[in-house]
Design a protein around this motif. Structure first.
Motif, PDB file in Angstrom:
ATOM      1  N   ALA A   9       0.824  -1.212   0.000  1.00 52.96           N
ATOM      2  CA  ALA A   9       0.000   0.000   0.000  1.00 52.96           C
ATOM      3  C   ALA A   9       0.857   1.261   0.000  1.00 52.96           C
ATOM      4  O   ALA A   9       0.423   2.310  -0.480  1.00 52.96           O
ATOM      5  CB  ALA A   9      -0.934  -0.002   1.212  1.00 52.96           C
ATOM      6  N   SER A  10       2.079   1.163   0.518  1.00 54.06           N
ATOM      7  CA  SER A  10       2.943   2.343   0.602  1.00 54.06           C
ATOM      8  C   SER A  10       3.759   2.577  -0.666  1.00 54.06           C
ATOM      9  O   SER A  10       4.462   3.579  -0.773  1.00 54.06           O
ATOM     10  CB  SER A  10       3.891   2.223   1.805  1.00 54.06           C
ATOM     11  N   VAL A  11       3.666   1.658  -1.635  1.00 54.05           N
ATOM     12  CA  VAL A  11       4.377   1.820  -2.923  1.00 54.05           C
ATOM     13  C   VAL A  11       3.455   1.416  -4.077  1.00 54.05           C
ATOM     14  O   VAL A  11       3.887   0.825  -5.057  1.00 54.05           O
ATOM     15  CB  VAL A  11       5.690   0.995  -2.957  1.00 54.05           C
ATOM     16  N   ASP A  15       2.803   8.403  -6.682  1.00 49.97           N
ATOM     17  CA  ASP A  15       2.661   9.343  -5.569  1.00 49.97           C
ATOM     18  C   ASP A  15       3.107   8.730  -4.246  1.00 49.97           C
ATOM     19  O   ASP A  15       3.777   9.395  -3.437  1.00 49.97           O
ATOM     20  CB  ASP A  15       1.209   9.823  -5.453  1.00 49.97           C
ATOM     21  N   THR A  16       2.745   7.484  -3.998  1.00 44.66           N
ATOM     22  CA  THR A  16       3.143   6.856  -2.737  1.00 44.66           C
ATOM     23  C   THR A  16       4.646   6.577  -2.716  1.00 44.66           C
ATOM     24  O   THR A  16       5.279   6.639  -1.658  1.00 44.66           O
ATOM     25  CB  THR A  16       2.359   5.563  -2.483  1.00 44.66           C
ATOM     26  N   ILE A  17       5.228   6.281  -3.880  1.00 42.54           N
ATOM     27  CA  ILE A  17       6.686   6.099  -3.934  1.00 42.54           C
ATOM     28  C   ILE A  17       7.387   7.423  -3.613  1.00 42.54           C
ATOM     29  O   ILE A  17       8.389   7.451  -2.890  1.00 42.54           O
ATOM     30  CB  ILE A  17       7.114   5.549  -5.302  1.00 42.54           C
ATOM     31  N   LYS A  18       6.850   8.529  -4.130  1.00 35.77           N
ATOM     32  CA  LYS A  18       7.412   9.839  -3.778  1.00 35.77           C
ATOM     33  C   LYS A  18       7.239  10.126  -2.289  1.00 35.77           C
ATOM     34  O   LYS A  18       8.078  10.812  -1.669  1.00 35.77           O
ATOM     35  CB  LYS A  18       6.745  10.933  -4.623  1.00 35.77           C
ATOM     36  N   ASN A  19       6.188   9.581  -1.710  1.00 40.69           N
ATOM     37  CA  ASN A  19       5.973   9.751  -0.275  1.00 40.69           C
ATOM     38  C   ASN A  19       7.013   8.980   0.525  1.00 40.69           C
ATOM     39  O   ASN A  19       7.384   9.396   1.637  1.00 40.69           O
ATOM     40  CB  ASN A  19       4.563   9.292   0.108  1.00 40.69           C
ATOM     41  N   VAL A  20       7.506   7.865  -0.018  1.00 41.10           N
ATOM     42  CA  VAL A  20       8.593   7.131   0.625  1.00 41.10           C
ATOM     43  C   VAL A  20       9.808   8.046   0.790  1.00 41.10           C
ATOM     44  O   VAL A  20      10.499   8.020   1.820  1.00 41.10           O
ATOM     45  CB  VAL A  20       8.963   5.862  -0.179  1.00 41.10           C
ATOM     46  N   VAL A  21      10.053   8.875  -0.217  1.00 42.48           N
ATOM     47  CA  VAL A  21      11.165   9.833  -0.146  1.00 42.48           C
ATOM     48  C   VAL A  21      10.958  10.792   1.021  1.00 42.48           C
ATOM     49  O   VAL A  21      11.897  11.101   1.776  1.00 42.48           O
ATOM     50  CB  VAL A  21      11.303  10.608  -1.473  1.00 42.48           C
ATOM     51  N   ASP A 220      -0.521   2.213   6.116  1.00 50.93           N
ATOM     52  CA  ASP A 220      -1.494   3.266   5.828  1.00 50.93           C
ATOM     53  C   ASP A 220      -2.462   3.477   6.987  1.00 50.93           C
ATOM     54  O   ASP A 220      -3.510   4.095   6.829  1.00 50.93           O
ATOM     55  CB  ASP A 220      -2.256   2.962   4.539  1.00 50.93           C
ATOM     56  N   VAL A 221      -2.127   2.942   8.166  1.00 47.39           N
ATOM     57  CA  VAL A 221      -2.896   3.183   9.386  1.00 47.39           C
ATOM     58  C   VAL A 221      -1.955   3.783  10.424  1.00 47.39           C
ATOM     59  O   VAL A 221      -0.736   3.756  10.276  1.00 47.39           O
ATOM     60  CB  VAL A 221      -3.530   1.890   9.925  1.00 47.39           C
ATOM     61  N   SER A 276       2.426   5.248  10.612  1.00 51.57           N
ATOM     62  CA  SER A 276       1.736   5.691   9.406  1.00 51.57           C
ATOM     63  C   SER A 276       2.699   6.436   8.493  1.00 51.57           C
ATOM     64  O   SER A 276       3.395   7.355   8.933  1.00 51.57           O
ATOM     65  CB  SER A 276       0.573   6.607   9.774  1.00 51.57           C
ATOM     66  N   PHE A 277       2.726   6.043   7.214  1.00 51.39           N
ATOM     67  CA  PHE A 277       3.562   6.791   6.269  1.00 51.39           C
ATOM     68  C   PHE A 277       2.870   8.067   5.794  1.00 51.39           C
ATOM     69  O   PHE A 277       3.454   8.852   5.050  1.00 51.39           O
ATOM     70  CB  PHE A 277       3.982   5.922   5.076  1.00 51.39           C
ATOM     71  N   TYR A 278       1.632   8.297   6.222  1.00 51.57           N
ATOM     72  CA  TYR A 278       0.939   9.548   5.917  1.00 51.57           C
ATOM     73  C   TYR A 278       1.106  10.572   7.038  1.00 51.57           C
ATOM     74  O   TYR A 278       1.193  11.767   6.804  1.00 51.57           O
ATOM     75  CB  TYR A 278      -0.553   9.296   5.708  1.00 51.57           C
TER      76      TYR A 278
END
Length: 415
Positions: A9-11, A15-21, A220-221, A276-278
């Motif tokens: 869910a995190s990749v 957009d989520t891959i950029k969020n990993v950065v 994602d939680v 949470s990665f958010y």
């Protein structure tokens, strides 16, 4: 070292891959090893390729193209330069996949599964490693199959810890490594898998062998909740969980933490963080040498698609040791996971999980020796730290077929 694990869910997209950065820049990535799962629902997509190949379906080429196009789209959305070397590496991996499907002679579904499904992790880590290098975060991509060695129990392999430790301990802690979750290799170099959701276990294996500072699972939680919000309206974030409590929850089927993940960490007192990665300001859940549960609250664990089986002797004799030994041997032979047992003088009831689709074969053998009745597609609820309010909440969800209570834990099979 620190170990970070990013799940599907995190990749799942650019957009989520950029969020990993963003996560890496916020947390720091010096002396870090990153374990990454297949992107989004790609494990399911590769399972469709396995099924199409195994059943000689006309959908095989379509399924492969669908997976290829999914990854190409992510590459196109990630990279400004459309002529990236990663496209060549992607085609190389799909060439290897096609080559295996063309020359394979084995009819063992589990073996075929492991050789095919692992390409999800290989693709995701290649793409993300290439992207990070492009934006100036230098990474070293490693093939986890060179490090984690296992037996040949395809789809549920057992780690050869002695060999694995020797392999992993050569890693230089100064590098930022990216590797695949879920995968290993047997003594002949054939790909094996550690069981579904095994990427958490991969992170724990590396942490144990490296004596890591910590493991963080990015989800994602907000952390570990006391119930799955898809099935329970009101949930509570668990700030702290002891190793023992987390192992108990995992044993009963809590999906946030893989059952095999915790023991390697406990043995070296390595804390596990679920965050949470958010919401990077939220510290999530800490699993370690902490009080059993904070806050203390009932925890609900749901396992769907269960089978409730009731077994009695043909001559109505007592169900005693020799009967039970015989039944468990047959269950083991057909790889049926037992999630609950209840025994009386004349009957033996068991709640089963048939993840290898062996129940019909099991049934055909056991009915020659016992009277058997069963109910398919039931739900198993486990309530840890149960109170009457929590029990009442679950009992309202359907008809109770079986109920079992031990100290602090109540299990209900519902239809």
């Amino acid at each position: 070292m620190k170990i970070f694990k990013f799940g599907g869910a995190s990749v799942k997209d650019a957009d989520t891959i950029k969020n990993v950065v963003k996560v890496l820049k916020n947390e720091g990535f010096k002396n870090t090893l990153i374990v990454i799962s297949a992107m989004g629902k790609m494990t399911n997509a590769f399972e469709k390729i396995v099924d199409a190949y195994y059943n000689n379906s006309e959908d095989l080429a379509t399924n492969i193209n669908s997976v290829r196009n999914f990854h190409i789209t992510i590459i196109e959305n990630l990279f400004e330069d459309k002529k990236q070397p990663i496209l060549f590496e992607l085609e190389l991996l799909f060439g290897q996949l096609s080559g295996f499907l063309a020359i394979n002679k084995s009819a063992n579904y589990n073996y075929i599964y492991d050789q095919v499904v692992g390409y999800g992790e290989l693709l995701s880590t290649k793409i993300i490693s290439s992207y990070l290098n492009t934006i100036g975060i230098l990474t070293k991509w490693i093939d986890v199959r060179d490090f984690i060695k296992t037996d040949v129990s395809y789809r549920n392999a057992t780690v050869n810890w002695q060999e694995t430790k020797v392999n992993i301990q050569i890693l230089d802690s100064q590098n930022l490594y990216i590797t695949q979750g879920f995968l290993g290799a047997d003594s002949k170099g054939k790909t094996t898998t550690l069981g579904r959701e095994g990427s958490d276990y991969t992170a724990a294996i590396f942490a144990h062998c490296l004596g890591a500072e910590s493991v963080t699972i990015w989800k994602d939680v907000d952390g570990v909740l006391n119930a799955d919000p898809r099935y329970f309206k009101e949930t509570v974030l668990l700030n702290q969980i002891s190793y023992n409590e987390a192992i108990e929850m995992a044993f009963y089927g809590a999906s946030v933490i893989h059952p095999k993940t915790l023991k390697p960490l406990e043995n070296k007192n390595i804390p596990l963080y679920v965050r949470s990665f958010y919401n990077l300001k939220n510290k999530g859940t800490t699993v370690g040498k902490v009080p059993n549960l904070l806050p203390e609250t009932p925890c609900f664990i749901l396992k769907n698609k269960q089978i409730l089986v009731s077994i009695t002797a043909l001559d109505f004799s007592f169900m005693v040791e020799h009967n039970l030994s015989d039944i468990f041997k047959i269950l083991h032979n057909y790889k049926l996971k037992v999630n609950l047992i209840q025994n009386s003088a004349l009957s033996f009831s068991v709640c089963l999980e048939d993840k290898f689709n062996n129940f019909e074969a099991f049934l055909s053998q056991i009915v020659s020796k016992y009277n058997v009745t069963f109910v398919s597609n039931v739900a198993l609820y486990t309530i840890r730290h149960a109170n009457q309010k929590a029990i009442d909440l679950v009992e309202k969800k359907g008809t109770v077929l079986l109920k079992q209570s031990t100290k602090g834990t109540v299990q209900l099979i519902m239809q």
